[in-house]
Write a protein that holds these residues in place. Structure first.
Motif: not given
Length: 252
Positions: A53-59, A87-89, A145-147
């Motif tokens: 599991i890693y951190r999702k960054e939108n920008n 997000e926010n991990l 989380s999202l796969p």
């Protein structure tokens, strides 16, 4: 046991190398050391499931996205690896069935070489309650989380070519958000996790693995045919079945 930088890196390798049942890797940022990739491949060859599991960054800037894509591409060789983003991990935790490391270190080669890190290792034998609490928190993070769909090289090579040239993704886009199939709270659209956190913990209390629910994950309309395994109403499934990730929906 308390660990400094070298100790954390060594224990992560031990967590991976000695796993017999499962591996958990929670790290906001990815720059996976070649040695760890090799260790993960060894574990994968023994058919041991691995969750990352890693951190999702939108920008992300273009070069940052390219770097992330490169790291994910390296991980294609690990066939039993499931990858998730959230997000926010900010947590960093590495586990197998016997031990867990809670640390400041990312799964980032730079950290091992240049940063001063610290952490602690918890063994299931030494402190079962704390180990189980860490495992429960991992399950909660994973549920939210999202796969990330990263095909292994073997699967990618075997993937059939389209004879018509039709690309469903050009016609439809799956939504980013959905509704809890039990209470309609707004949640991320994730076919594997169609309950909000509150309803998920309620579901865990009862020994009913796939109960009938109340609403559709996609359109949020009342539909008591939905379940955890089939969270879409029939109309939404028919409309989007061409772009739904497989094998979801194969049993509809």
């Amino acid at each position: 046991k308390f660990l400094t930088t070298a100790g954390v890196a060594a224990q992560i390798e031990e967590i991976i190398k000695n796993a017999k049942e499962h591996i958990v890797l929670i790290t906001p940022y990815l720059d996976v050391h070649t040695l760890w990739i090799q260790r993960l491949q060894d574990v994968s060859a023994r058919k041991i499931p691995i969750s990352l599991i890693y951190r999702k960054e939108n920008n992300l800037k273009e070069w940052q996205q390219d770097k992330l894509n490169g790291e994910l591409d390296k991980l294609k060789a690990v066939e039993t690896l499931s990858i998730y983003e959230i997000e926010n991990l900010h947590a960093k935790c590495f586990m197998n069935e016997k031990a867990a490391i809670i640390t400041s270190m990312n799964l980032w080669a730079y950290s091992e070489k240049n940063n001063r890190e610290m952490g602690i290792v918890i063994t299931k034998l030494g402190d079962r309650e704390m180990y189980n609490e860490a495992l429960q928190e991992f399950e909660s993070i994973k549920y939210s989380s999202l796969p990330v769909r990263v095909l292994s090289k073997k699967v990618e090579a075997a993937k059939p070519k389209s004879k018509t040239g039709f690309k469903p993704s050009a016609r439809y886009q799956l939504p980013q958000s959905g509704s809890c199939i039990r209470c309609t709270t707004s949640i991320a659209f994730n076919l594997a996790h169609p309950l909000c956190t509150k309803c998920y913990h309620e579901w865990r209390k009862y020994n009913n693995p796939n109960p009938r629910e109340e609403y559709c994950l996609m359109c949020s309309k009342p539909d008591q045919t939905t379940t955890l395994n089939t969270p879409l109403c029939y109309e939404c499934w028919q409309e989007y079945k061409f772009v739904l990730p497989m094998p979801w929906g194969a049993h509809r």
